[in-house]
Design a protein around this motif. Structure first.
Motif, PDB file in Angstrom:
ATOM      1  N   LEU A   4       0.693  -1.308  -0.098  1.00 32.51           N
ATOM      2  CA  LEU A   4       0.159  -0.225  -0.083  1.00 32.51           C
ATOM      3  C   LEU A   4       0.353   1.824  -0.253  1.00 32.51           C
ATOM      4  O   LEU A   4       0.843   2.243  -0.568  1.00 32.51           O
ATOM      5  CB  LEU A   4      -0.428   0.193   1.269  1.00 32.51           C
ATOM      6  N   ILE A   5       1.664   1.359   0.838  1.00 35.95           N
ATOM      7  CA  ILE A   5       3.259   2.317   0.679  1.00 35.95           C
ATOM      8  C   ILE A   5       3.461   3.024  -0.094  1.00 35.95           C
ATOM      9  O   ILE A   5       3.651   3.454  -1.040  1.00 35.95           O
ATOM     10  CB  ILE A   5       3.990   2.071   1.892  1.00 35.95           C
ATOM     11  N   LEU A   6       4.273   1.568  -1.100  1.00 32.37           N
ATOM     12  CA  LEU A   6       4.603   1.428  -2.943  1.00 32.37           C
ATOM     13  C   LEU A   6       3.289   2.146  -3.727  1.00 32.37           C
ATOM     14  O   LEU A   6       4.605   3.040  -4.376  1.00 32.37           O
ATOM     15  CB  LEU A   6       5.182   0.438  -3.756  1.00 32.37           C
ATOM     16  N   VAL A   7       2.695   1.629  -3.585  1.00 29.03           N
ATOM     17  CA  VAL A   7       1.383   2.146  -4.349  1.00 29.03           C
ATOM     18  C   VAL A   7       0.952   4.110  -3.971  1.00 29.03           C
ATOM     19  O   VAL A   7       1.109   5.311  -4.453  1.00 29.03           O
ATOM     20  CB  VAL A   7      -0.358   1.704  -4.312  1.00 29.03           C
ATOM     21  N   LEU A   8       1.047   3.796  -2.501  1.00 30.43           N
ATOM     22  CA  LEU A   8       1.359   5.493  -2.561  1.00 30.43           C
ATOM     23  C   LEU A   8       2.056   6.821  -3.085  1.00 30.43           C
ATOM     24  O   LEU A   8       2.072   7.448  -3.141  1.00 30.43           O
ATOM     25  CB  LEU A   8       0.766   5.564  -0.801  1.00 30.43           C
ATOM     26  N   MET A   9       3.055   6.220  -2.390  1.00 34.64           N
ATOM     27  CA  MET A   9       4.468   6.632  -3.424  1.00 34.64           C
ATOM     28  C   MET A   9       4.500   6.863  -4.422  1.00 34.64           C
ATOM     29  O   MET A   9       4.861   8.155  -4.658  1.00 34.64           O
ATOM     30  CB  MET A   9       5.346   5.726  -2.707  1.00 34.64           C
ATOM     31  N   SER A  10       4.349   5.858  -5.391  1.00 37.86           N
ATOM     32  CA  SER A  10       4.183   5.802  -6.619  1.00 37.86           C
ATOM     33  C   SER A  10       3.164   7.407  -6.997  1.00 37.86           C
ATOM     34  O   SER A  10       3.682   8.050  -8.302  1.00 37.86           O
ATOM     35  CB  SER A  10       4.253   4.716  -7.533  1.00 37.86           C
ATOM     36  N   VAL A  11       1.878   6.732  -6.748  1.00 37.47           N
ATOM     37  CA  VAL A  11       0.553   8.155  -7.151  1.00 37.47           C
ATOM     38  C   VAL A  11       0.860   9.471  -6.407  1.00 37.47           C
ATOM     39  O   VAL A  11       1.274  10.009  -7.812  1.00 37.47           O
ATOM     40  CB  VAL A  11      -0.784   7.201  -6.423  1.00 37.47           C
ATOM     41  N   GLY A  12       2.361   9.404  -5.290  1.00 35.81           N
ATOM     42  CA  GLY A  12       2.143  11.161  -4.923  1.00 35.81           C
ATOM     43  C   GLY A  12       2.970  11.499  -5.742  1.00 35.81           C
ATOM     44  O   GLY A  12       3.525  12.599  -6.443  1.00 35.81           O
ATOM     45  N   GLN A  13       4.352  10.506  -6.251  1.00 39.02           N
ATOM     46  CA  GLN A  13       5.503  11.370  -7.180  1.00 39.02           C
ATOM     47  C   GLN A  13       4.756  11.646  -8.664  1.00 39.02           C
ATOM     48  O   GLN A  13       4.945  12.380  -9.334  1.00 39.02           O
ATOM     49  CB  GLN A  13       6.230   9.812  -7.108  1.00 39.02           C
ATOM     50  N   LEU A  14       3.717  10.582  -8.557  1.00 38.15           N
ATOM     51  CA  LEU A  14       3.102  10.964 -10.254  1.00 38.15           C
ATOM     52  C   LEU A  14       2.504  11.866 -10.404  1.00 38.15           C
ATOM     53  O   LEU A  14       2.334  13.137 -11.230  1.00 38.15           O
ATOM     54  CB  LEU A  14       2.416  10.016 -10.441  1.00 38.15           C
ATOM     55  N   LEU A  15       1.867  12.466  -8.947  1.00 35.42           N
ATOM     56  CA  LEU A  15       0.807  13.856  -8.823  1.00 35.42           C
ATOM     57  C   LEU A  15       1.657  15.052  -8.699  1.00 35.42           C
ATOM     58  O   LEU A  15       1.127  16.214  -9.057  1.00 35.42           O
ATOM     59  CB  LEU A  15       0.166  13.823  -7.886  1.00 35.42           C
ATOM     60  N   GLY A  16       3.450  14.374  -8.556  1.00 40.66           N
ATOM     61  CA  GLY A  16       4.215  15.787  -8.382  1.00 40.66           C
ATOM     62  C   GLY A  16       4.478  16.251  -6.966  1.00 40.66           C
ATOM     63  O   GLY A  16       4.191  17.103  -6.124  1.00 40.66           O
ATOM     64  N   TYR A  17       3.565  15.195  -5.831  1.00 40.63           N
ATOM     65  CA  TYR A  17       4.122  15.328  -4.126  1.00 40.63           C
ATOM     66  C   TYR A  17       5.684  14.761  -4.488  1.00 40.63           C
ATOM     67  O   TYR A  17       5.563  14.787  -2.752  1.00 40.63           O
ATOM     68  CB  TYR A  17       2.822  15.080  -3.647  1.00 40.63           C
ATOM     69  N   ALA A  18       6.341  14.677  -4.244  1.00 42.91           N
ATOM     70  CA  ALA A  18       7.186  14.134  -4.613  1.00 42.91           C
ATOM     71  C   ALA A  18       8.950  14.894  -3.602  1.00 42.91           C
ATOM     72  O   ALA A  18       7.907  16.343  -3.175  1.00 42.91           O
ATOM     73  CB  ALA A  18       8.541  13.580  -5.685  1.00 42.91           C
ATOM     74  N   GLN A  19       9.629  14.031  -2.747  1.00 45.13           N
ATOM     75  CA  GLN A  19      10.442  15.331  -1.549  1.00 45.13           C
ATOM     76  C   GLN A  19      11.600  15.510  -3.041  1.00 45.13           C
ATOM     77  O   GLN A  19      12.012  14.330  -3.207  1.00 45.13           O
ATOM     78  CB  GLN A  19      10.407  14.022  -0.551  1.00 45.13           C
ATOM     79  N   GLY A  20      12.477  16.051  -2.371  1.00 50.11           N
ATOM     80  CA  GLY A  20      13.784  17.170  -3.278  1.00 50.11           C
ATOM     81  C   GLY A  20      14.524  16.583  -2.432  1.00 50.11           C
ATOM     82  O   GLY A  20      15.910  17.454  -2.115  1.00 50.11           O
ATOM     83  N   VAL A  21      14.876  15.027  -2.043  1.00 43.86           N
ATOM     84  CA  VAL A  21      16.022  14.701  -1.331  1.00 43.86           C
ATOM     85  C   VAL A  21      16.144  13.384  -2.029  1.00 43.86           C
ATOM     86  O   VAL A  21      15.406  12.613  -2.695  1.00 43.86           O
ATOM     87  CB  VAL A  21      15.679  13.632   0.451  1.00 43.86           C
ATOM     88  N   GLU A  22      17.175  13.579  -2.643  1.00 42.73           N
ATOM     89  CA  GLU A  22      17.495  12.299  -4.010  1.00 42.73           C
ATOM     90  C   GLU A  22      17.404  10.841  -3.048  1.00 42.73           C
ATOM     91  O   GLU A  22      17.801  10.316  -1.704  1.00 42.73           O
ATOM     92  CB  GLU A  22      19.323  12.326  -3.887  1.00 42.73           C
ATOM     93  N   TRP A  23      16.835   9.291  -3.921  1.00 37.85           N
ATOM     94  CA  TRP A  23      17.347   8.678  -3.070  1.00 37.85           C
ATOM     95  C   TRP A  23      15.553   8.103  -1.986  1.00 37.85           C
ATOM     96  O   TRP A  23      15.231   7.468  -2.210  1.00 37.85           O
ATOM     97  CB  TRP A  23      18.133   7.474  -3.066  1.00 37.85           C
ATOM     98  N   GLY A  24      14.973  10.065  -1.444  1.00 32.45           N
ATOM     99  CA  GLY A  24      14.026   9.712  -0.571  1.00 32.45           C
ATOM    100  C   GLY A  24      13.207  10.219  -1.188  1.00 32.45           C
ATOM    101  O   GLY A  24      12.710  11.535  -0.294  1.00 32.45           O
ATOM    102  N   GLU A  25      12.858  10.260  -2.245  1.00 35.24           N
ATOM    103  CA  GLU A  25      11.782  11.235  -2.918  1.00 35.24           C
ATOM    104  C   GLU A  25      10.522  10.857  -2.950  1.00 35.24           C
ATOM    105  O   GLU A  25       9.010  11.535  -3.179  1.00 35.24           O
ATOM    106  CB  GLU A  25      11.783  11.197  -4.655  1.00 35.24           C
ATOM    107  N   THR A  26      10.328   9.798  -1.952  1.00 35.95           N
ATOM    108  CA  THR A  26       8.710   9.310  -1.223  1.00 35.95           C
ATOM    109  C   THR A  26       8.090  10.444  -0.680  1.00 35.95           C
ATOM    110  O   THR A  26       8.500  11.369   0.304  1.00 35.95           O
ATOM    111  CB  THR A  26       9.152   8.720   0.282  1.00 35.95           C
ATOM    112  N   PRO A  27       7.109  10.736  -0.778  1.00 38.96           N
ATOM    113  CA  PRO A  27       6.565  12.353  -0.411  1.00 38.96           C
ATOM    114  C   PRO A  27       6.129  12.284   0.774  1.00 38.96           C
ATOM    115  O   PRO A  27       6.059  11.296   1.655  1.00 38.96           O
ATOM    116  CB  PRO A  27       4.590  11.898  -0.952  1.00 38.96           C
ATOM    117  N   THR A  28       6.725  13.609   1.642  1.00 39.85           N
ATOM    118  CA  THR A  28       6.098  13.306   2.843  1.00 39.85           C
ATOM    119  C   THR A  28       5.095  14.242   2.865  1.00 39.85           C
ATOM    120  O   THR A  28       4.570  13.859   4.796  1.00 39.85           O
ATOM    121  CB  THR A  28       6.961  14.912   3.277  1.00 39.85           C
ATOM    122  N   GLY A  29       4.250  13.831   2.101  1.00 43.27           N
ATOM    123  CA  GLY A  29       2.983  14.816   2.361  1.00 43.27           C
ATOM    124  C   GLY A  29       2.329  15.922   2.677  1.00 43.27           C
ATOM    125  O   GLY A  29       1.613  16.766   3.098  1.00 43.27           O
TER     126      GLY A  29
END
Lengths: 494, 292
Positions: free
Chosen positions: A120-145
């Motif tokens: 579930l986390i991976l799906v949320l991560m992927s969707v968030g990144q596709l929608l532009g909520y990525a974090q500006g930290v390399e390799w940790g671009e998982t959305p902070t929310g």
């Protein structure tokens, strides 16, 4: 008397029947984690393959914001890190940890919960990144929310969910390890337990401090620390920990030297964390810190040498296993790649080489060699070994596994050489003040070769994923363990 | 032998991590960013760049929708008739600062959200002739501000470094480049950012047919007036306003005014351009000196 690095008890079933420790290992969890690992491997590689066409002047999804180059590229790196590597390592640990401790994991129910929550986390991560909520930290671009650097919530806080997931994984695997702590611990368990704890620490540090507290150069130093610690303190110990388990099991002989393995572990613990700043050399980070990072990066070569010598010592006299045993071939190919990566690292961390190769394709070449060539090879090797045992059936098609190996290895080799050469040319042209567009034009040919090599690798993974699926769902064929144990049979092990 | 001290060694594992954290993160912070307070976005938003003011002139409709107090922001042209002691001048300065801060924050968020920083660095090193090519070398003071949290140095240059991008190219260049990078930089591999644009209607003036014939220009040629309106009616109203305010001697010119479908940057497009035009214009070292 110290513990031996290899398990003393035979863990291989004596007969091609069910393993005696059926209840010890929850096969369902191993299967599902490995399947999810392969799923994310294939998807992540598909994104990588598709976006590589952008470099050839063909935009794969032109005009669609959420499938734009930048966002799919995020999915390529993040799904490999958190989708493939984590699922793969956790899946293999569900087999290895109970076998080594003699105790089941904390709870099978918790295991299924972790499996579900993590996907579930991976799906949320992927969707968030596709929608532009990525974090500006390399390799940790998982959305902070949260909007960058603020506490204005705009998406699901995936970062915190990952931290929660990592804590659950720690509970799951540290329970059997702590329960058996009165016994001598295999070096493998040292690596795995340290890796789990370091993951939590590294993740919290890298995803919080540069975002909310540390700006500029100190933030960059922390971000560098995160990039490197995620590789050095999570992926590396997990990988080596599992190698210390699987190699002796498959070769059916103990690790060559326990002392060397302990030295390797402590050298890793001591030198690796200091490496981080080498991602931002020649920057405004204090020079003393940069020199420290360079020296400790070179010192890591000690770790590498001890560990690699130890494994090749273990292999001594069993070289034929490379020919007869596919998992062993995956493992040792990975170790050769590991040695090349680290040797390369020792040189390119110097300021003289940084001047040329930083910011160029040399770095993606290096990253593919280590992430695919080492850790992915190991997970693929372990999957190749575990899968017939976990589904209780002979492979649907053994030849496909060999195709998988050769396509992946040759593809990676082409990609690595191509990107390394491209990086050198890019770097020297940059230094020589060639006009920018001239540099881009010089890269076009290299990028085309990179796409070709990527296609080969992707094809290999698709064949393997299909083979896994057919083996599982197709008609069950009795599995003859002796095929994998040809080496052991030669040695009179069976 | 070591195995007998498993607990101690586990603690040592944490100790090594902690030591590395202190040496590689806390220590650099102590001697760089920790020595003075981090500048807020509002602080780095002043002085407002000329290019940001030009964005209002060129794209007044999108500008007014995207940024607060846009009507109080007066361009140099609008200020010509305003007296030096008119309170509108001070209000205008404040409004520009506020609008610029909003634009910079939104632009930075776009820069992160579109993942620009995976292909463009903001990190000029004192080697490899980078200062010759890209301008001033990046210093620790440049980064001690809220817009560099998280830091956006980047580690890869598929495209050029953007540290000193501000003012290097015109807004128009950026608009054309975002619409189609190959149009301004042949063989560029940068994707098109068509979602930074919106459809609308614009007032244009067709070329004088005689002049076109004399100069060998296409008679289809037209000149755009600033402002891409959402509806045709709004654009028609603007056309009427332009015609009314025009000099009566220019009747022939105003007769050739017409409304055509058009594209223009939307709020996100303006914000990212404002951010790019800001990069490198805020000189932290100057601020240091004036403070002391």
């Amino acid at each position: 008397m110290t513990a031996t690095a290899a398990p003393a008890e035979p863990v291989e079933p004596a007969k091609p029947a069910e393993a005696p420790a059926t209840d010890l290992v929850c096969k369902g969890l191993v299967r599902w984690h490995l399947i999810m690992a392969m799923f994310f491997m294939v998807t992540a590689m598909t994104w990588g393959f598709l976006v590589s066409f952008q470099f050839l002047g063909v935009s794969p999804f032109e005009g669609i914001e959420w499938l734009s180059f930048g966002r799919l590229r995020l999915l390529h790196t993040n799904e490999i890190a958190y989708g493939f590597l984590v699922n793969g390592f956790v899946g293999c640990m569900y087999y290895a940890v109970p076998r080594m401790t003699g105790k089941p994991v904390a709870s099978a129910k918790l295991g299924w919960l972790i499996l579900g929550v993590w996907q579930l986390i991976l799906v949320l991560m992927s969707v968030g990144q596709l929608l532009g909520y990525a974090q500006g930290v390399e390799w940790g671009e998982t959305p902070t929310g949260f909007a960058p650097g603020t506490w204005n919530m705009n998406y699901v806080p995936v970062d915190f969910l990952i931290e929660l997931g990592a804590v659950l994984v720690a509970v799951q695997f540290l329970t059997p390890i702590v329960k058996s702590i009165h016994r001598h611990q295999y070096v493998s368990l040292w690596y795995l337990s340290a890796g789990i704890i370091w993951l939590i620490l590294t993740y919290v540090m890298g995803n919080t401090l540069p975002e909310w507290t540390l700006p500029g150069s100190s933030g960059a130093a922390t971000a560098g620390l995160f990039i490197h610690d995620l590789v050095g303190l999570f992926v590396t110990p997990m990988g080596w920990g599992l190698m210390y388990f699987f190699v002796p099991i498959i070769l059916r002989k103990p690790i060559w030297s326990h002392a060397l393995s302990v030295i390797g572990f402590w050298a890793l613990a001591f030198f690796y964390p200091l490496n981080g700043v080498h991602h931002f050399l020649l920057s405004s980070i204090p020079m003393s810190v940069q020199y420290g990072a360079i020296i400790s990066t070179m010192a890591v070569e000690i770790v590498v040498t001890t560990v690699v010598v130890n494994f090749f010592g273990t292999m001594w006299g069993r070289g034929d296993a490379l020919r007869t045993n596919l998992p062993i071939r995956w493992f040792y190919t990975g170790m050769v790649c590991y040695f090349i990566t680290c040797l390369q690292c020792m040189f390119h961390t110097t300021l003289a080489m940084q001047e040329i190769i930083h910011f160029t394709d040399w770095v993606p070449g290096h990253a593919h060699l280590v992430m695919l060539g080492v850790f992915a090879f190991w997970i693929l090797g372990m999957t190749t070994w575990l899968w017939p045992r976990m589904v209780g059936s002979e492979w649907h098609n053994r030849r496909l596994n060999h195709w998988h190996y050769w396509l992946t290895v040759i593809g990676l080799l082409i990609m690595f050489i191509d990107l390394t050469a491209a990086g050198l040319i890019h770097g020297f042209m940059l230094d020589a003040l060639s006009p920018w567009m001239e540099i881009v034009r010089a890269m076009h040919g290299f990028w085309a070769i990179r796409t070709f090599a990527g296609g080969m690798i992707l094809l290999g993974q698709i064949l393997f994923a299909w083979n896994l699926w057919k083996t599982w769902t197709g008609p069950k064929k009795p599995y003859d363990y002796r095929v994998d144990l040809a080496v052991a049979a030669d040695a009179g092990g069976e | 032998m070591l195995d007998r001290y498993t607990g101690v060694l586990l603690f040592a594992g944490l100790g090594c991590f902690g030591l590395a954290f202190v040496l590689s993160a806390v220590y650099p912070w102590m001697i760089t960013d920790g020595t003075r307070p981090e500048a807020s976005i509002e602080a780095v938003a002043t002085p407002v760049t000329t290019e940001f003011k030009q964005l209002k002139e060129s794209y007044p409709v999108a500008f007014a929708q995207a940024f607060p107090r846009a009507d109080e922001c007066l361009t140099d042209q609008e200020l010509v008739d305003v007296a030096a002691d008119d309170p509108r001048r001070t209000a205008s300065d404040g409004a520009w600062g506020a609008a610029h801060a909003v634009a910079l924050r939104a632009g930075r968020d776009e820069y992160v959200g579109q993942v620009c920083w995976h292909c463009h660095s903001q990190f000029v090193r004192p080697v490899a002739n980078e200062a010759v090519r890209f301008g001033r070398v990046r210093s620790a003071a440049d980064d001690n501000n809220e817009l560099q949290r998280p830091v956006l140095w980047g580690t890869r240059r598929v495209g050029p470094d953007l540290t000193n991008e501000g003012g290097r190219r015109s807004n128009d260049w950026h608009v054309a480049h975002f619409w189609d990078p190959e149009g301004t930089s042949p063989d560029s591999v940068m994707p098109r950012y068509t979602w930074f644009f919106r459809d609308g209607f614009q007032v244009v003036r067709g070329i004088d047919p005689e002049l076109a014939a004399r100069q060998g220009l296409s008679s289809e040629r037209e000149y755009a007036y600033p402002g891409v309106f959402e509806t045709q009616a709004e654009a028609e109203a603007e056309l009427a306003r332009i015609r009314e305010s025009a000099d009566p001697n220019l009747k022939a010119e105003t007769a050739r005014l017409r409304v055509v479908p058009a594209k223009g940057p939307d709020g996100d497009g303006l914000a990212i351009i404002a951010y790019l035009q800001w990069l490198g214009t805020w000189d932290a070292s100057e601020r240091e000196e004036t403070n002391q």
